[in-house]
Scaffold this active site. Sequence first.
Site, mmCIF file in Angstrom:
data_model
loop_
_atom_site.group_PDB
_atom_site.id
_atom_site.type_symbol
_atom_site.label_atom_id
_atom_site.label_comp_id
_atom_site.label_asym_id
_atom_site.label_seq_id
_atom_site.Cartn_x
_atom_site.Cartn_y
_atom_site.Cartn_z
ATOM 1 N N SER A 43 0.898 -1.211 -0.193
ATOM 2 C CA SER A 43 0.050 0.038 -0.019
ATOM 3 C C SER A 43 0.770 1.351 0.027
ATOM 4 C CB SER A 43 -0.841 0.036 1.212
ATOM 5 O OG SER A 43 -1.712 -1.132 1.356
HETATM 6 N N1 SAH Z 1 1.007 -5.563 4.241
HETATM 7 C C1 SAH Z 1 1.514 -5.698 2.978
HETATM 8 C C2 SAH Z 1 0.678 -5.607 1.815
HETATM 9 C C3 SAH Z 1 0.370 -6.933 1.410
HETATM 10 S S1 SAH Z 1 -0.931 -6.877 -0.078
HETATM 11 C C4 SAH Z 1 2.864 -4.945 2.816
HETATM 12 O O1 SAH Z 1 3.142 -4.097 3.593
HETATM 13 O O2 SAH Z 1 3.449 -5.319 1.893
HETATM 14 C C5 SAH Z 1 -1.963 -8.297 0.698
HETATM 15 C C6 SAH Z 1 -1.162 -9.388 0.974
HETATM 16 O O3 SAH Z 1 -2.427 -10.421 1.564
HETATM 17 C C7 SAH Z 1 -0.735 -10.395 -0.286
HETATM 18 O O4 SAH Z 1 0.657 -10.636 0.147
HETATM 19 C C8 SAH Z 1 -1.519 -11.441 -0.254
HETATM 20 O O5 SAH Z 1 -0.776 -12.503 -0.872
HETATM 21 C C9 SAH Z 1 -1.942 -11.803 1.160
HETATM 22 N N2 SAH Z 1 -3.334 -12.589 1.404
HETATM 23 C C10 SAH Z 1 -4.567 -12.591 0.485
HETATM 24 N N3 SAH Z 1 -5.225 -13.609 0.938
HETATM 25 C C11 SAH Z 1 -4.559 -14.108 2.008
HETATM 26 C C12 SAH Z 1 -5.150 -14.958 3.019
HETATM 27 N N4 SAH Z 1 -6.353 -15.463 3.060
HETATM 28 N N5 SAH Z 1 -4.206 -15.356 3.934
HETATM 29 C C13 SAH Z 1 -2.969 -14.832 4.187
HETATM 30 N N6 SAH Z 1 -2.491 -13.855 3.191
HETATM 31 C C14 SAH Z 1 -3.322 -13.450 2.205
#
Ligand code: SAH
Length: 193
Positions: A43
């Site tokens: 983000s």
């Molecule tokens: N907080 C992160 C942003 C990640 S984007 C940062 O600072 O970089 C959202 C993330 O959630 C992705 O890596 C995606 O693979 C993960 N995600 C999506 N569905 C998920 C689930 N059911 N369990 C765990 N992770 C999940």
Amino acid sequence: MHDQEKDIIRYFEQMDRSYFIDENKELASLDQALSIGYGQTISQPTLVLKMTLELDLFPESRVLEVGTGSGFQTALLAAFSESVYTVERIGALHERAKERLKEAEFTNIHFKHGDGNLGWKENAPFDRIMVTAAAPDIPEQLLGQLKNGGKMIIPIGNPHSQDLTLIEKGETGEITSTFIMPVVFVGLVGGED
Ligand code: SAH
């Protein structure tokens, strides 16, 4: 403003986002979302900061994070809480974030490769829960793993737009939900890769 808020802002301002991404490093200082591969994004930094401040961390807080991604948000959470339990469904992102945060010498982060919809039962309950992917509604398991008096930040909505929502669980377990702002996150997917 609380002293802790000032500390969080100060820490955030000295974080180097380029450390957390492997491509487009030259764009890291811009306040915009960036690709971290596998169709996922980190983000914009101001949103990461906003979500962290809304979570109202305290030094003893045990935090569950769903969606480790790059580990950028994880690092900010870990700097201001007792421990962070972070779950990521994409194996490669999980491994890379673990490597980075170990190298950055964090010792209070626990990593799990799996479906964050299920939380992390063995380490529940949590004081705080941060979900960084969009959910159609609040996953029941996560609500169940939140302590009374606990707070959760989660984007709730459809794949194109969500309401960033603060969920508070009162001392007797009652749930209140407060709209913070409109956001767009990648989806919270069921299962793991
Ligand atoms: N907080 C992160 C942003 C990640 S984007 C940062 O600072 O970089 C959202 C993330 O959630 C992705 O890596 C995606 O693979 C993960 N995600 C999506 N569905 C998920 C689930 N059911 N369990 C765990 N992770 C999940």
